[in-house]
Motif scaffolding. Structure first.
Motif, PDB file in Angstrom:
ATOM      1  N   VAL A 248      -5.575 -50.993  -4.304  1.00 29.16           N
ATOM      2  CA  VAL A 248      -4.672 -50.390  -5.296  1.00 29.16           C
ATOM      3  C   VAL A 248      -4.526 -48.913  -4.982  1.00 29.16           C
ATOM      4  O   VAL A 248      -5.502 -48.255  -4.597  1.00 29.16           O
ATOM      5  N   VAL A 249      -3.322 -48.381  -5.150  1.00 24.55           N
ATOM      6  CA  VAL A 249      -3.066 -46.953  -5.008  1.00 24.55           C
ATOM      7  C   VAL A 249      -2.437 -46.437  -6.296  1.00 24.55           C
ATOM      8  O   VAL A 249      -1.459 -47.013  -6.795  1.00 24.55           O
ATOM      9  N   VAL A 250      -3.022 -45.389  -6.847  1.00 23.83           N
ATOM     10  CA  VAL A 250      -2.439 -44.693  -7.993  1.00 23.83           C
ATOM     11  C   VAL A 250      -1.642 -43.528  -7.421  1.00 23.83           C
ATOM     12  O   VAL A 250      -2.211 -42.609  -6.819  1.00 23.83           O
ATOM     13  N   CYS A 251      -0.334 -43.575  -7.585  1.00 19.26           N
ATOM     14  CA  CYS A 251       0.561 -42.658  -6.882  1.00 19.26           C
ATOM     15  C   CYS A 251       1.360 -41.812  -7.864  1.00 19.26           C
ATOM     16  O   CYS A 251       2.109 -42.335  -8.698  1.00 19.26           O
ATOM     17  N   GLU A 252       1.209 -40.512  -7.745  1.00 18.34           N
ATOM     18  CA  GLU A 252       1.951 -39.564  -8.581  1.00 18.34           C
ATOM     19  C   GLU A 252       3.225 -39.133  -7.865  1.00 18.34           C
ATOM     20  O   GLU A 252       3.203 -38.800  -6.675  1.00 18.34           O
ATOM     21  N   VAL A 253       4.325 -39.141  -8.580  1.00 18.73           N
ATOM     22  CA  VAL A 253       5.597 -38.652  -8.050  1.00 18.73           C
ATOM     23  C   VAL A 253       5.489 -37.156  -7.784  1.00 18.73           C
ATOM     24  O   VAL A 253       4.851 -36.413  -8.542  1.00 18.73           O
ATOM     25  N   GLY A 254       6.117 -36.677  -6.709  1.00 18.49           N
ATOM     26  CA  GLY A 254       6.107 -35.249  -6.418  1.00 18.49           C
ATOM     27  C   GLY A 254       7.015 -34.465  -7.347  1.00 18.49           C
ATOM     28  O   GLY A 254       6.592 -33.551  -8.045  1.00 18.49           O
ATOM     29  N   MET A 255       8.288 -34.817  -7.379  1.00 22.03           N
ATOM     30  CA  MET A 255       9.255 -34.155  -8.250  1.00 22.03           C
ATOM     31  C   MET A 255      10.327 -35.169  -8.639  1.00 22.03           C
ATOM     32  O   MET A 255      10.822 -35.916  -7.799  1.00 22.03           O
ATOM     33  N   GLY A 256      10.684 -35.182  -9.900  1.00 22.97           N
ATOM     34  CA  GLY A 256      11.734 -36.089 -10.340  1.00 22.97           C
ATOM     35  C   GLY A 256      11.259 -37.519 -10.316  1.00 22.97           C
ATOM     36  O   GLY A 256      10.322 -37.911 -11.006  1.00 22.97           O
ATOM     37  N   GLY A 257      11.907 -38.340  -9.501  1.00 21.13           N
ATOM     38  CA  GLY A 257      11.551 -39.743  -9.413  1.00 21.13           C
ATOM     39  C   GLY A 257      12.554 -40.504  -8.566  1.00 21.13           C
ATOM     40  O   GLY A 257      12.212 -41.147  -7.581  1.00 21.13           O
ATOM     41  N   ARG A 258      13.814 -40.388  -8.917  1.00 20.43           N
ATOM     42  CA  ARG A 258      14.853 -41.184  -8.271  1.00 20.43           C
ATOM     43  C   ARG A 258      14.880 -40.991  -6.771  1.00 20.43           C
ATOM     44  O   ARG A 258      14.913 -41.949  -5.998  1.00 20.43           O
ATOM     45  N   TRP A 259      14.863 -39.726  -6.307  1.00 18.85           N
ATOM     46  CA  TRP A 259      14.941 -39.448  -4.876  1.00 18.85           C
ATOM     47  C   TRP A 259      13.610 -38.983  -4.304  1.00 18.85           C
ATOM     48  O   TRP A 259      13.552 -38.504  -3.178  1.00 18.85           O
ATOM     49  N   ASP A 260      12.535 -39.093  -5.061  1.00 21.53           N
ATOM     50  CA  ASP A 260      11.234 -38.657  -4.570  1.00 21.53           C
ATOM     51  C   ASP A 260      10.779 -39.561  -3.431  1.00 21.53           C
ATOM     52  O   ASP A 260      11.019 -40.778  -3.435  1.00 21.53           O
ATOM     53  N   ALA A 261      10.090 -38.987  -2.455  1.00 19.23           N
ATOM     54  CA  ALA A 261       9.652 -39.753  -1.284  1.00 19.23           C
ATOM     55  C   ALA A 261       8.760 -40.927  -1.660  1.00 19.23           C
ATOM     56  O   ALA A 261       8.721 -41.935  -0.944  1.00 19.23           O
ATOM     57  N   THR A 262       8.046 -40.835  -2.771  1.00 24.18           N
ATOM     58  CA  THR A 262       7.183 -41.942  -3.185  1.00 24.18           C
ATOM     59  C   THR A 262       7.975 -43.133  -3.703  1.00 24.18           C
ATOM     60  O   THR A 262       7.422 -44.231  -3.864  1.00 24.18           O
ATOM     61  N   ASN A 263       9.265 -42.962  -3.952  1.00 24.74           N
ATOM     62  CA  ASN A 263      10.041 -44.018  -4.599  1.00 24.74           C
ATOM     63  C   ASN A 263      10.499 -45.114  -3.643  1.00 24.74           C
ATOM     64  O   ASN A 263      11.371 -45.910  -3.981  1.00 24.74           O
ATOM     65  N   VAL A 264       9.896 -45.166  -2.462  1.00 24.67           N
ATOM     66  CA  VAL A 264      10.090 -46.334  -1.597  1.00 24.67           C
ATOM     67  C   VAL A 264       9.273 -47.524  -2.108  1.00 24.67           C
ATOM     68  O   VAL A 264       9.418 -48.641  -1.590  1.00 24.67           O
ATOM     69  N   ILE A 265       8.419 -47.285  -3.095  1.00 28.24           N
ATOM     70  CA  ILE A 265       7.667 -48.377  -3.715  1.00 28.24           C
ATOM     71  C   ILE A 265       8.660 -49.311  -4.404  1.00 28.24           C
ATOM     72  O   ILE A 265       9.421 -48.886  -5.279  1.00 28.24           O
ATOM     73  N   GLU A 266       8.645 -50.562  -4.022  1.00 29.97           N
ATOM     74  CA  GLU A 266       9.672 -51.498  -4.485  1.00 29.97           C
ATOM     75  C   GLU A 266       9.264 -52.306  -5.715  1.00 29.97           C
ATOM     76  O   GLU A 266      10.123 -52.643  -6.535  1.00 29.97           O
ATOM     77  N   ALA A 267       7.994 -52.639  -5.853  1.00 26.22           N
ATOM     78  CA  ALA A 267       7.562 -53.498  -6.958  1.00 26.22           C
ATOM     79  C   ALA A 267       6.200 -53.041  -7.460  1.00 26.22           C
ATOM     80  O   ALA A 267       5.173 -53.682  -7.201  1.00 26.22           O
ATOM     81  N   PRO A 268       6.141 -51.923  -8.166  1.00 23.73           N
ATOM     82  CA  PRO A 268       4.850 -51.409  -8.648  1.00 23.73           C
ATOM     83  C   PRO A 268       4.217 -52.352  -9.660  1.00 23.73           C
ATOM     84  O   PRO A 268       4.910 -53.120 -10.345  1.00 23.73           O
ATOM     85  N   LEU A 269       2.892 -52.294  -9.751  1.00 25.20           N
ATOM     86  CA  LEU A 269       2.210 -53.005 -10.825  1.00 25.20           C
ATOM     87  C   LEU A 269       2.751 -52.547 -12.169  1.00 25.20           C
ATOM     88  O   LEU A 269       2.984 -53.349 -13.076  1.00 25.20           O
ATOM     89  N   VAL A 270       2.936 -51.254 -12.305  1.00 27.18           N
ATOM     90  CA  VAL A 270       3.499 -50.663 -13.511  1.00 27.18           C
ATOM     91  C   VAL A 270       4.076 -49.299 -13.151  1.00 27.18           C
ATOM     92  O   VAL A 270       3.529 -48.582 -12.312  1.00 27.18           O
ATOM     93  N   SER A 271       5.209 -48.969 -13.760  1.00 31.11           N
ATOM     94  CA  SER A 271       5.773 -47.621 -13.657  1.00 31.11           C
ATOM     95  C   SER A 271       5.405 -46.868 -14.928  1.00 31.11           C
ATOM     96  O   SER A 271       5.537 -47.417 -16.032  1.00 31.11           O
ATOM     97  N   VAL A 272       4.938 -45.654 -14.769  1.00 33.23           N
ATOM     98  CA  VAL A 272       4.483 -44.848 -15.907  1.00 33.23           C
ATOM     99  C   VAL A 272       5.277 -43.548 -15.930  1.00 33.23           C
ATOM    100  O   VAL A 272       5.411 -42.885 -14.899  1.00 33.23           O
ATOM    101  N   ILE A 273       5.790 -43.183 -17.104  1.00 32.32           N
ATOM    102  CA  ILE A 273       6.497 -41.903 -17.253  1.00 32.32           C
ATOM    103  C   ILE A 273       5.833 -41.140 -18.386  1.00 32.32           C
ATOM    104  O   ILE A 273       5.854 -41.568 -19.545  1.00 32.32           O
ATOM    105  N   THR A 274       5.205 -40.033 -18.046  1.00 32.25           N
ATOM    106  CA  THR A 274       4.505 -39.214 -19.025  1.00 32.25           C
ATOM    107  C   THR A 274       5.496 -38.250 -19.682  1.00 32.25           C
ATOM    108  O   THR A 274       6.701 -38.373 -19.525  1.00 32.25           O
ATOM    109  N   HIS A 275       4.954 -37.282 -20.375  1.00 32.38           N
ATOM    110  CA  HIS A 275       5.769 -36.332 -21.147  1.00 32.38           C
ATOM    111  C   HIS A 275       6.881 -35.717 -20.289  1.00 32.38           C
ATOM    112  O   HIS A 275       6.621 -35.229 -19.189  1.00 32.38           O
TER     113      HIS A 275
END
Length: 439
Positions: free
Chosen positions: A132-159
């Motif tokens: 398992v990898v817990v992955c924090e978005v760098g900036m934003g989300g839509r175009w962030d480099a981490t958003n190549v993740i296609e089927a996360p266990l769960v997507s989390v959006i904090t404050h």
């Protein structure tokens, strides 16, 4: 490590580019390592680092091979890549960068600084056999480099709040839309406590993608039985379970919200066959730390370090200090980047401040102490003084707090947080020559 940083710095010429085409091509050239593990994907303006730390700690307590990828780092780039609770070695980073640069040369790819770092993370975690990898978005989300993740266990959006407005938009709704870019069709989504306008945007995206939406503020109850300078005792309950009480070093009311968000996310894993025992979450609360967020550095005088640099974060910090009965006689040491809403941020903390020292930060975007003094005086802190260095500012504030039975608060840019930790020798193995960071 110096050579590693120099090779990374060369990627700055590619700047920040919208779109995932380069990142997808880079991942494909590496054999798509990001598909080798399950991912908890976390976006948000404030709180995502603490939520990531709690989720990772709970899974590690269970004995699951788990990694964490976060940004920015505070002192050393190794902090971004945590495998089974430990930052990776310089040697591992060098091997990862060699692998990534080799495929870039072979395929003619020109990824950005953050794209390279993210590709290194995927390579490292695959090589380490992470489950398992817990992955924090760098900036934003839509175009962030981490958003190549296609089927996360769960997507989390904090404050969600106003920050990076030049890139993400200048309204809460626009920024929420960017964060909601990590929502994937059919995959569960957890939202933390946030502005109702932001929550509405995310809920609309989730409904369109038929992604089950869970509101942590509604589904998790957190009772606080005790607060001290050293932390707070939390007892969490959900419709699924009552969790054991635990004393956590995560201080402040905003960390109560983050704990609720992390727990709500972890319960989504149970729905997918990865049950997190109540004792594992309680142990995560007890053991986790997140440097630079209302971090207690000293008892005498009480000294707190916080990387809050936007109005929302400093409002939360003010309430956290009040919850610990710190309501006046604060000696403020601050340093900010000039592209932030500095005046608005300082206005949130100003009512607690009796004296202030403006210090330089180690970044080209840093606001000069003289310009920062103007901002401080503009929000009603007339005694603000410019200082030539962080160490001199800390010495002056500490002496003032000792003489006036006050509290020292160091806050502003994360670059300032890193400089303070480096001065103290925290986070282990600090080499001042490696304090130059690209976030």
């Amino acid at each position: 490590m110096r050579a590693f940083l120099e090779r990374l710095a060369a990627r700055r010429r590619f700047g920040i580019r919208p779109g995932l085409e380069t990142m997808r091509a880079l991942c494909a050239a590496l054999g798509n390592p990001e598909r080798e593990f399950a991912v908890i994907h976390i976006a948000g303006t404030n709180g995502k680092g603490s939520v990531a730390a709690l989720c990772e700690a709970a899974l590690r307590t269970m004995g699951i091979p788990v990694a964490r990828y976060t940004s920015p780092h505070l002192v050393r780039v190794n902090e971004r890549f945590v495998v089974d609770g430990e930052p990776v070695t310089d040697e591992t980073l060098a091997r990862a960068l060699d692998a990534v640069e080799a495929v870039c040369a072979r395929e003619g790819l020109e990824p950005t600084f953050f794209e390279v770092l993210t590709a290194c993370a995927w390579w490292i975690f695959r090589e380490a056999g992470m489950r398992v990898v817990v992955c924090e978005v760098g900036m934003g989300g839509r175009w962030d480099a981490t958003n190549v993740i296609e089927a996360p266990l769960v997507s989390v959006i904090t404050h969600v709040a106003l920050d990076h407005c030049d890139v993400l938009g200048d309204t809460v709704e626009a920024i929420a839309a960017e964060k909601a870019g990590i929502v994937k069709a059919g995959r569960p989504v957890v939202v933390g406590a946030m502005d109702p306008r932001a929550k509405t945007v995310i809920a609309d995206v989730a409904a369109r993608l038929q992604a089950p939406l869970h509101d942590a503020a509604e589904e998790v109850r957190v009772a606080v039985s005790r607060r001290t300078l050293h932390g707070q005792t939390l007892q969490c309950s959900t419709p699924i379970c009552d969790y054991p009480a635990a004393l956590t070093r995560l201080a402040g009311t905003f960390q109560v919200e983050n704990a609720a968000t992390a727990l709500c996310a972890l319960e989504r894993l149970g729905e997918q066959g990865l049950q997190v025992p109540p004792k594992a979450f309680a142990e995560a609360l007890r053991t986790v730390s997140w440097p630079g967020r209302c971090q207690l550095l000293s008892d005498d005088p009480p000294t707190f370090l916080d990387g809050g640099h936007n109005p929302d974060a400093l409002s939360a910090l003010r309430e956290a200090l009040k919850s610990m009965h710190i309501r006046r006689r604060v000696a403020l040491v601050c340093g900010f980047c000039g592209d932030k809403a500095v005046g608005a941020a300082l206005r949130e903390i100003a009512p607690l401040v009796s004296a202030a020292w403006a210090v330089p930060i180690d970044n080209a975007r840093g606001l000069s102490p003289g310009a920062l003094v103007t901002e401080l005086r503009g929000v009603g802190i007339p005694s603000a003084v410019p200082m030539a260095s962080v160490s001199e500012g800390l010495e002056a504030a500490t002496a003032w707090a000792q003489d006036n039975h006050g509290t020292v608060l160091i806050c502003g840019s994360l670059f300032l947080v890193g400089q303070v930790l480096a001065l103290r020798g925290d986070l282990g193995g600090i080499d001042p020559s490696e304090s130059v960071r690209a976030h």
